[in-house]
Write a protein that holds these residues in place. Structure first.
Motif, PDB file in Angstrom:
ATOM      1  N   PRO A  31       0.814  -1.212   0.000  1.00 34.17           N
ATOM      2  CA  PRO A  31       0.000   0.000   0.000  1.00 34.17           C
ATOM      3  C   PRO A  31       0.853   1.270   0.000  1.00 34.17           C
ATOM      4  N   ALA A  32       0.284   2.379  -0.466  1.00 33.29           N
ATOM      5  CA  ALA A  32       1.052   3.612  -0.578  1.00 33.29           C
ATOM      6  C   ALA A  32       1.465   4.155   0.783  1.00 33.29           C
ATOM      7  N   GLU A  33       0.682   3.829   1.821  1.00 32.85           N
ATOM      8  CA  GLU A  33       0.935   4.392   3.140  1.00 32.85           C
ATOM      9  C   GLU A  33       0.532   3.387   4.199  1.00 32.85           C
ATOM     10  N   MET A  34       1.331   3.239   5.236  1.00 32.61           N
ATOM     11  CA  MET A  34       0.927   2.352   6.331  1.00 32.61           C
ATOM     12  C   MET A  34       1.307   2.924   7.691  1.00 32.61           C
ATOM     13  N   TYR A  35       0.376   2.798   8.648  1.00 31.96           N
ATOM     14  CA  TYR A  35       0.611   3.237  10.022  1.00 31.96           C
ATOM     15  C   TYR A  35       0.940   1.996  10.848  1.00 31.96           C
ATOM     16  N   VAL A  36       2.112   1.994  11.455  1.00 32.95           N
ATOM     17  CA  VAL A  36       2.577   0.794  12.165  1.00 32.95           C
ATOM     18  C   VAL A  36       3.167   1.179  13.529  1.00 32.95           C
ATOM     19  N   THR A  37       3.407   0.160  14.359  1.00 37.09           N
ATOM     20  CA  THR A  37       4.174   0.382  15.587  1.00 37.09           C
ATOM     21  C   THR A  37       5.205  -0.745  15.706  1.00 37.09           C
ATOM     22  N   ASN A  38       6.215  -0.524  16.549  1.00 37.95           N
ATOM     23  CA  ASN A  38       7.198  -1.572  16.800  1.00 37.95           C
ATOM     24  C   ASN A  38       6.486  -2.777  17.402  1.00 37.95           C
ATOM     25  N   ASN A  39       6.965  -3.964  17.083  1.00 41.14           N
ATOM     26  CA  ASN A  39       6.310  -5.193  17.543  1.00 41.14           C
ATOM     27  C   ASN A  39       7.341  -6.124  18.178  1.00 41.14           C
ATOM     28  N   PRO A  40       7.434  -6.126  19.529  1.00 42.87           N
ATOM     29  CA  PRO A  40       8.457  -6.927  20.183  1.00 42.87           C
ATOM     30  C   PRO A  40       8.315  -8.428  19.923  1.00 42.87           C
ATOM     31  N   TRP A 185       7.703   8.435  13.740  1.00 44.98           N
ATOM     32  CA  TRP A 185       8.691   8.581  12.683  1.00 44.98           C
ATOM     33  C   TRP A 185       8.140   8.187  11.326  1.00 44.98           C
ATOM     34  N   GLU A 186       8.697   8.803  10.305  1.00 46.84           N
ATOM     35  CA  GLU A 186       8.341   8.452   8.932  1.00 46.84           C
ATOM     36  C   GLU A 186       9.599   7.956   8.218  1.00 46.84           C
ATOM     37  N   PHE A 187       9.466   6.839   7.517  1.00 46.38           N
ATOM     38  CA  PHE A 187      10.531   6.418   6.602  1.00 46.38           C
ATOM     39  C   PHE A 187       9.884   5.880   5.342  1.00 46.38           C
ATOM     40  N   HIS A 188      10.672   5.775   4.275  1.00 44.27           N
ATOM     41  CA  HIS A 188      10.115   5.336   3.002  1.00 44.27           C
ATOM     42  C   HIS A 188      10.751   4.026   2.546  1.00 44.27           C
ATOM     43  N   LEU A 189       9.990   3.246   1.829  1.00 48.86           N
ATOM     44  CA  LEU A 189      10.492   2.019   1.226  1.00 48.86           C
ATOM     45  C   LEU A 189      10.207   2.127  -0.268  1.00 48.86           C
ATOM     46  N   ARG A 190      11.290   2.090  -1.060  1.00 50.95           N
ATOM     47  CA  ARG A 190      11.119   2.204  -2.506  1.00 50.95           C
ATOM     48  C   ARG A 190      11.100   0.797  -3.123  1.00 50.95           C
ATOM     49  N   GLY A 191      10.177   0.577  -4.022  1.00 51.04           N
ATOM     50  CA  GLY A 191      10.089  -0.701  -4.728  1.00 51.04           C
ATOM     51  C   GLY A 191      10.226  -0.458  -6.207  1.00 51.04           C
ATOM     52  N   LYS A 192      11.057  -1.282  -6.900  1.00 46.20           N
ATOM     53  CA  LYS A 192      11.169  -1.138  -8.352  1.00 46.20           C
ATOM     54  C   LYS A 192      11.534  -2.487  -8.958  1.00 46.20           C
ATOM     55  N   ASP A 207       7.531   4.889  -4.117  1.00 45.21           N
ATOM     56  CA  ASP A 207       7.801   5.004  -2.688  1.00 45.21           C
ATOM     57  C   ASP A 207       6.561   4.707  -1.858  1.00 45.21           C
ATOM     58  N   LEU A 208       6.821   4.010  -0.789  1.00 50.86           N
ATOM     59  CA  LEU A 208       5.764   3.672   0.152  1.00 50.86           C
ATOM     60  C   LEU A 208       6.107   4.395   1.456  1.00 50.86           C
ATOM     61  N   ARG A 209       5.123   5.074   2.026  1.00 51.21           N
ATOM     62  CA  ARG A 209       5.368   5.812   3.278  1.00 51.21           C
ATOM     63  C   ARG A 209       5.055   4.902   4.449  1.00 51.21           C
ATOM     64  N   VAL A 210       6.015   4.713   5.346  1.00 54.50           N
ATOM     65  CA  VAL A 210       5.752   3.954   6.562  1.00 54.50           C
ATOM     66  C   VAL A 210       5.763   4.934   7.730  1.00 54.50           C
ATOM     67  N   LEU A 211       4.668   4.957   8.490  1.00 59.94           N
ATOM     68  CA  LEU A 211       4.515   5.891   9.601  1.00 59.94           C
ATOM     69  C   LEU A 211       4.520   5.083  10.896  1.00 59.94           C
ATOM     70  N   LEU A 212       5.634   5.197  11.593  1.00 56.37           N
ATOM     71  CA  LEU A 212       5.906   4.335  12.746  1.00 56.37           C
ATOM     72  C   LEU A 212       5.735   5.104  14.055  1.00 56.37           C
ATOM     73  N   SER A 213       4.842   4.594  14.915  1.00 56.57           N
ATOM     74  CA  SER A 213       4.699   5.150  16.262  1.00 56.57           C
ATOM     75  C   SER A 213       5.496   4.270  17.203  1.00 56.57           C
ATOM     76  N   PHE A 214       6.507   4.852  17.852  1.00 56.35           N
ATOM     77  CA  PHE A 214       7.369   4.052  18.719  1.00 56.35           C
ATOM     78  C   PHE A 214       6.745   3.960  20.110  1.00 56.35           C
ATOM     79  N   LYS A 215       6.409   2.729  20.519  1.00 57.64           N
ATOM     80  CA  LYS A 215       5.744   2.529  21.815  1.00 57.64           C
ATOM     81  C   LYS A 215       6.548   1.602  22.713  1.00 57.64           C
TER      82      LYS A 215
END
Ligand SMILES: [Zn+2]
Length: 348
Positions: A31-40, A185-192, A207-215
């Motif tokens: 997907p173009a954008e994803m909201y994620v968190t760290n997963n221990p 935090w925001e980081f990008h993952l490029r696929g080609k 580019d895919l935007r990954v939006l990471l909430s650090f918990k």
């Protein structure tokens, strides 16, 4: 002379048009954008799919990137950062920094243009240290090899009009720094895709935007014994994946138990009634995920005593009433035997 120059220019333009189209038009990445968190538990924070829209098989390339900054110096660009993601906590509006009303760059403040709320989440550029902890693995069918810093390529070609699924991993085990609490935090993952298996990099890609909430993870500790029909108390503290520290909660959390929902008090404690039942069942104390903390579970049942489940479990051995009675009986018997021996034997 002029004619040859024009011919060369014409061929160049043709080449650009031709390659420009084949590179960008036939790749799908989402997907173009994803909201994620760290997963221990798994370290998997998200997954993505790269589609090869071409009529020939191609290799897939994945590249993790720090957005809005220079690729070599990692210096953040003041104009680029205006495109970083901002989320309104009240109406859910997703926007960029440039869309925020009365945006204050120094303090990261402003108002939502839709609902005028100042309850905004500003996603910052992922720290360079954390970029090191990210990786990409295939989620079936393919193998990936790392060919450069933050860059992976499939070992097999993606078939024409086929796709490749990948998982994004974040190893946060050493990342629980106090300053990271509540960070987004925001980081990008490029696929080609590319035809050759060499390092012949083609530009473009999606580019895919990954939006990471650090918990931070939480630890639940029992503060009283669990007895049917009586209240018991748990203490909730902030910890890390290795349980190497325990800090007090900065914000209260919501806890569920047997259909009841409560908030922790100023000490991070919460009490619940252990239900009366003829048989003994396990019940789960469930802490809900919040903006600062991950969710956590703790199983209780009738008869569980304070300290029984944690590191000091050994000492709880002495808390058991049967153990204490047994020790007393052994002590009394020993005294009787010693007295008996002293009375009936003459010491030489
Ligand atoms: Zn809003």
């Amino acid at each position: 002379m002029k004619g040859i120059y024009m011919k060369k220019l014409f061929i160049c333009v043709l080449l650009v048009i031709f390659f420009g189209n084949t590179v960008s038009a036939n790749v799908g990445f989402g997907p173009a954008e994803m909201y994620v968190t760290n997963n221990p538990d798994t370290h998997i924070i998200g997954n993505a799919t790269l589609i090869n829209g071409d009529d020939v098989g191609k290799y897939g390339v994945f590249q993790l990137m720090m957005p809005f900054s220079d690729k070599d110096t990692f210096q953040i660009s003041n104009s680029e950062i205006m495109h970083a993601r901002v989320l309104c906590n009240d109406c859910g509006k997703s926007m960029q920094r440039k869309d925020v009303s009365e945006y204050n760059h120094e303090r990261l403040e402003g108002y939502c243009p839709v609902c005028q709320s100042d309850n905004l989440v500003f996603y910052d550029v992922l720290p360079r240290d954390e970029l090191q902890m990210l990786s990409v693995i295939p989620s079936g069918g393919f193998h990936l090899k790392k060919i450069d810093d933050y860059t992976w390529v499939t070992e097999e070609k993606i078939s024409p009009h086929g796709y490749c699924n990948i998982n994004i991993l974040y190893n946060s085990v050493d990342s629980y720094l106090p300053s990271y609490l509540g960070e987004h935090w925001e980081f990008h993952l490029r696929g080609k895709t590319k035809e050759g298996d060499g390092n012949d990099f083609i530009t473009g890609g999606l580019d895919l935007r990954v939006l990471l909430s650090f918990k931070f993870p939480l630890d639940i500790e029992l503060c009283s014994d669990v007895v049917k029909g009586e209240e018991f108390t748990v203490n909730i503290r902030v910890t890390d994946e290795k349980n190497s520290f325990y800090n007090e909660l900065k914000k209260p959390v919501t806890v569920e138990f047997n259909g009841e929902t409560k908030r922790t008090d100023s000490e991070g404690k919460v009490s619940f009634m252990m239900p009366e039942s003829r048989f003994d069942y396990n019940y789960t104390v469930h802490v809900l995920e919040s903006d600062l903390y991950l969710s956590e579970n703790y199983v209780v049942s009738h008869g569980i005593q304070m300290f029984e489940k944690d590191f000091f479990g050994f000492f709880s051995f002495f808390q058991n009433i049967y153990v204490i009675i047994s020790l007393c009986v052994i002590g009394v018997l020993s005294c009787i035997i010693i007295l008996y021996i002293r009375k009936n034997y003459v010491w030489e």
